[in-house]
Each structure stands twice: as structure tokens, then as C-alpha cells.
Design a protein around this motif. Sequence first.
Motif, PDB file in Angstrom:
ATOM      1  N   THR A  55     -69.482  38.351  60.948  1.00 23.05           N
ATOM      2  CA  THR A  55     -68.252  37.793  60.369  1.00 23.05           C
ATOM      3  C   THR A  55     -68.597  36.688  59.372  1.00 23.05           C
ATOM      4  O   THR A  55     -68.036  36.633  58.278  1.00 23.05           O
ATOM      5  N   ARG A  56     -69.519  35.822  59.743  1.00 19.04           N
ATOM      6  CA  ARG A  56     -69.953  34.747  58.837  1.00 19.04           C
ATOM      7  C   ARG A  56     -70.496  35.325  57.537  1.00 19.04           C
ATOM      8  O   ARG A  56     -70.131  34.892  56.440  1.00 19.04           O
ATOM      9  N   VAL A  57     -71.346  36.340  57.647  1.00 19.10           N
ATOM     10  CA  VAL A  57     -71.929  36.962  56.458  1.00 19.10           C
ATOM     11  C   VAL A  57     -70.834  37.644  55.639  1.00 19.10           C
ATOM     12  O   VAL A  57     -70.807  37.530  54.406  1.00 19.10           O
ATOM     13  N   ALA A  58     -69.922  38.319  56.296  1.00 20.89           N
ATOM     14  CA  ALA A  58     -68.824  38.980  55.585  1.00 20.89           C
ATOM     15  C   ALA A  58     -67.979  37.965  54.821  1.00 20.89           C
ATOM     16  O   ALA A  58     -67.629  38.189  53.657  1.00 20.89           O
ATOM     17  N   MET A  59     -67.666  36.856  55.446  1.00 23.12           N
ATOM     18  CA  MET A  59     -66.868  35.826  54.781  1.00 23.12           C
ATOM     19  C   MET A  59     -67.612  35.244  53.577  1.00 23.12           C
ATOM     20  O   MET A  59     -67.001  34.990  52.533  1.00 23.12           O
ATOM     21  N   GLU A  60     -68.911  35.042  53.707  1.00 24.11           N
ATOM     22  CA  GLU A  60     -69.682  34.511  52.585  1.00 24.11           C
ATOM     23  C   GLU A  60     -69.730  35.510  51.430  1.00 24.11           C
ATOM     24  O   GLU A  60     -69.506  35.145  50.268  1.00 24.11           O
ATOM     25  N   LEU A  61     -70.041  36.758  51.748  1.00 28.76           N
ATOM     26  CA  LEU A  61     -70.154  37.761  50.691  1.00 28.76           C
ATOM     27  C   LEU A  61     -68.811  38.031  50.022  1.00 28.76           C
ATOM     28  O   LEU A  61     -68.743  38.168  48.801  1.00 28.76           O
ATOM     29  N   ALA A  62     -67.753  38.107  50.802  1.00 24.51           N
ATOM     30  CA  ALA A  62     -66.444  38.427  50.239  1.00 24.51           C
ATOM     31  C   ALA A  62     -65.849  37.268  49.446  1.00 24.51           C
ATOM     32  O   ALA A  62     -65.237  37.478  48.398  1.00 24.51           O
ATOM     33  N   SER A  63     -66.041  36.047  49.935  1.00 23.80           N
ATOM     34  CA  SER A  63     -65.429  34.893  49.271  1.00 23.80           C
ATOM     35  C   SER A  63     -66.276  34.338  48.139  1.00 23.80           C
ATOM     36  O   SER A  63     -65.756  33.643  47.265  1.00 23.80           O
ATOM     37  N   GLY A  64     -67.585  34.613  48.172  1.00 20.95           N
ATOM     38  CA  GLY A  64     -68.478  34.023  47.181  1.00 20.95           C
ATOM     39  C   GLY A  64     -68.807  32.572  47.491  1.00 20.95           C
ATOM     40  O   GLY A  64     -69.419  31.883  46.688  1.00 20.95           O
ATOM     41  N   LYS A  65     -68.407  32.118  48.669  1.00 21.86           N
ATOM     42  CA  LYS A  65     -68.670  30.746  49.092  1.00 21.86           C
ATOM     43  C   LYS A  65     -69.743  30.763  50.162  1.00 21.86           C
ATOM     44  O   LYS A  65     -70.104  31.818  50.675  1.00 21.86           O
ATOM     45  N   GLU A  66     -70.225  29.572  50.515  1.00 19.74           N
ATOM     46  CA  GLU A  66     -71.258  29.469  51.538  1.00 19.74           C
ATOM     47  C   GLU A  66     -70.806  28.539  52.639  1.00 19.74           C
ATOM     48  O   GLU A  66     -69.941  27.678  52.442  1.00 19.74           O
ATOM     49  N   GLY A  67     -71.429  28.698  53.783  1.00 13.56           N
ATOM     50  CA  GLY A  67     -71.217  27.780  54.895  1.00 13.56           C
ATOM     51  C   GLY A  67     -69.776  27.672  55.337  1.00 13.56           C
ATOM     52  O   GLY A  67     -69.037  28.649  55.384  1.00 13.56           O
ATOM     53  N   GLN A  68     -69.391  26.449  55.662  1.00 18.24           N
ATOM     54  CA  GLN A  68     -68.055  26.197  56.196  1.00 18.24           C
ATOM     55  C   GLN A  68     -66.969  26.579  55.203  1.00 18.24           C
ATOM     56  O   GLN A  68     -65.898  27.043  55.595  1.00 18.24           O
ATOM     57  N   ALA A  69     -67.231  26.405  53.910  1.00 13.26           N
ATOM     58  CA  ALA A  69     -66.234  26.775  52.896  1.00 13.26           C
ATOM     59  C   ALA A  69     -65.899  28.268  52.982  1.00 13.26           C
ATOM     60  O   ALA A  69     -64.741  28.664  52.833  1.00 13.26           O
ATOM     61  N   ALA A  70     -66.900  29.081  53.241  1.00 12.28           N
ATOM     62  CA  ALA A  70     -66.662  30.520  53.389  1.00 12.28           C
ATOM     63  C   ALA A  70     -65.865  30.797  54.657  1.00 12.28           C
ATOM     64  O   ALA A  70     -64.944  31.619  54.657  1.00 12.28           O
ATOM     65  N   LEU A  71     -66.221  30.124  55.736  1.00 13.42           N
ATOM     66  CA  LEU A  71     -65.527  30.350  57.006  1.00 13.42           C
ATOM     67  C   LEU A  71     -64.071  29.899  56.954  1.00 13.42           C
ATOM     68  O   LEU A  71     -63.221  30.451  57.651  1.00 13.42           O
ATOM     69  N   ASP A  72     -63.788  28.916  56.137  1.00 16.56           N
ATOM     70  CA  ASP A  72     -62.422  28.406  55.999  1.00 16.56           C
ATOM     71  C   ASP A  72     -61.603  29.163  54.956  1.00 16.56           C
ATOM     72  O   ASP A  72     -60.403  28.931  54.829  1.00 16.56           O
ATOM     73  N   ALA A  73     -62.246  30.034  54.207  1.00 11.06           N
ATOM     74  CA  ALA A  73     -61.572  30.749  53.121  1.00 11.06           C
ATOM     75  C   ALA A  73     -60.548  31.751  53.654  1.00 11.06           C
ATOM     76  O   ALA A  73     -60.639  32.220  54.786  1.00 11.06           O
ATOM     77  N   GLU A  74     -59.584  32.057  52.821  1.00 12.33           N
ATOM     78  CA  GLU A  74     -58.646  33.158  53.056  1.00 12.33           C
ATOM     79  C   GLU A  74     -58.991  34.201  51.995  1.00 12.33           C
ATOM     80  O   GLU A  74     -58.947  33.913  50.804  1.00 12.33           O
ATOM     81  N   LEU A  75     -59.355  35.392  52.445  1.00 12.12           N
ATOM     82  CA  LEU A  75     -59.731  36.442  51.502  1.00 12.12           C
ATOM     83  C   LEU A  75     -58.498  37.122  50.946  1.00 12.12           C
ATOM     84  O   LEU A  75     -57.567  37.454  51.684  1.00 12.12           O
ATOM     85  N   SER A  76     -58.529  37.371  49.659  1.00 12.36           N
ATOM     86  CA  SER A  76     -57.444  38.112  49.026  1.00 12.36           C
ATOM     87  C   SER A  76     -57.640  39.602  49.294  1.00 12.36           C
ATOM     88  O   SER A  76     -58.751  40.034  49.634  1.00 12.36           O
ATOM     89  N   PRO A  77     -56.601  40.391  49.095  1.00 12.32           N
ATOM     90  CA  PRO A  77     -56.771  41.836  49.244  1.00 12.32           C
ATOM     91  C   PRO A  77     -57.883  42.382  48.329  1.00 12.32           C
ATOM     92  O   PRO A  77     -58.642  43.264  48.734  1.00 12.32           O
ATOM     93  N   GLU A  78     -58.000  41.852  47.125  1.00 13.93           N
ATOM     94  CA  GLU A  78     -59.031  42.322  46.195  1.00 13.93           C
ATOM     95  C   GLU A  78     -60.424  41.944  46.682  1.00 13.93           C
ATOM     96  O   GLU A  78     -61.361  42.741  46.592  1.00 13.93           O
TER      97      GLU A  78
END
Length: 169
Positions: A55-78
Motif C-alpha cells: 500500500t505504501r509503495v502504491a501510494m508513492e507510485l500513484a501520487s508521485g510523492k514520498e513518505g508521509q506525504a504519499a500516505l496522506d495523499a488522496e489519489l484522483s481517479p486518473e
Amino acid sequence: MHKQSDALFQQMDKDNSSGASREEIAQFVSSNAQLWAKLSVKLNQPAQVVIQVATRVAMELASGKEGQAALDAELSPEQFHQFRKKYVLDSSGSEEFFHRAVFANYDKDNSGELDAEELEQFLDTIYESRSVVKGVITLPPKEKMRDAIMKQCDTDGGGGFHTRKSVAS
């Protein structure tokens, strides 16, 4: 394919926020064993642990962010669609996802590098259970492997094994 991603996103977006949170992405990861089952087997880790890592890796790859910023991100449908297209449906992307997740499993502090202790834990896993490389290669002595890794990957002389950039290249 975009329609499938949109449908999956709608099912996943339980709070109808038009964004997928870490918890919602964790549900997607959990229900897609190809994102974590190989990790569980190769690293001899419980499913719950590798699902968190994936999940952590998915959030980083999808959001383009790293670390906590990625985990706190909300991914858009795109973002979700692009992640699914590149890392779930494409075999070479799936392999990259796996390698990043293996690294993330040992990068406990999410710093983007393995410090000496994290690298030692990684090497212990390989040399004790040989789970990551079982039947694939014959390993040199552990000390030689550590020295070779540090020579190749300690790009700043700080004693860490840097990968966010080296895995991507």
C-alpha cells in the motif's frame, strides 16, 4: 481499460470524496493478491505486513510523492488509473512494483535508503532463508555481498544503500 479503472475507483471510494485515501487503496491492494502475495512468499512475511508495504509503495507510485506525504495523499481517479495501468496490468511494471516493495519492506523509516541496520536485515533475510533468491543464484559470502552493495550503491559515502533513484533506473 479506463472504464474498468473508473468502476473500481467508484467501488473503492467508500466516502464518495472523489479521492482514494490510503485506507481505500489498502482495500484495493488487499483484494489484488498479485500486488502482495509474491512478497509474502519471497520474504516470508505475513500477509498483513506485506499489504501495508505494498500500500505504501502504491501510494508513492500513484501520487508521485514520498513518505508521509504519499500516505496522506488522496489519489484522483486518473492517478489510480495510471497506477493500475502501469503497475497492475503491465508485467514489467508489476516487476518494478515488486522490486520497490522488497526495498520498502526493509526501509523501515521510509527514508528512501537502507541504513546499515536495514541493509543488514535485508542481507540476513537473503542469507538465512534465501527466500528472495531461492534456487535462482549462488550467493557469495555475506561480507563480499555487503561490500559489493556498498561500493555500487553508497553514492554519497554516507553508508546507506540508496534506491528510490537506483531502482527506477
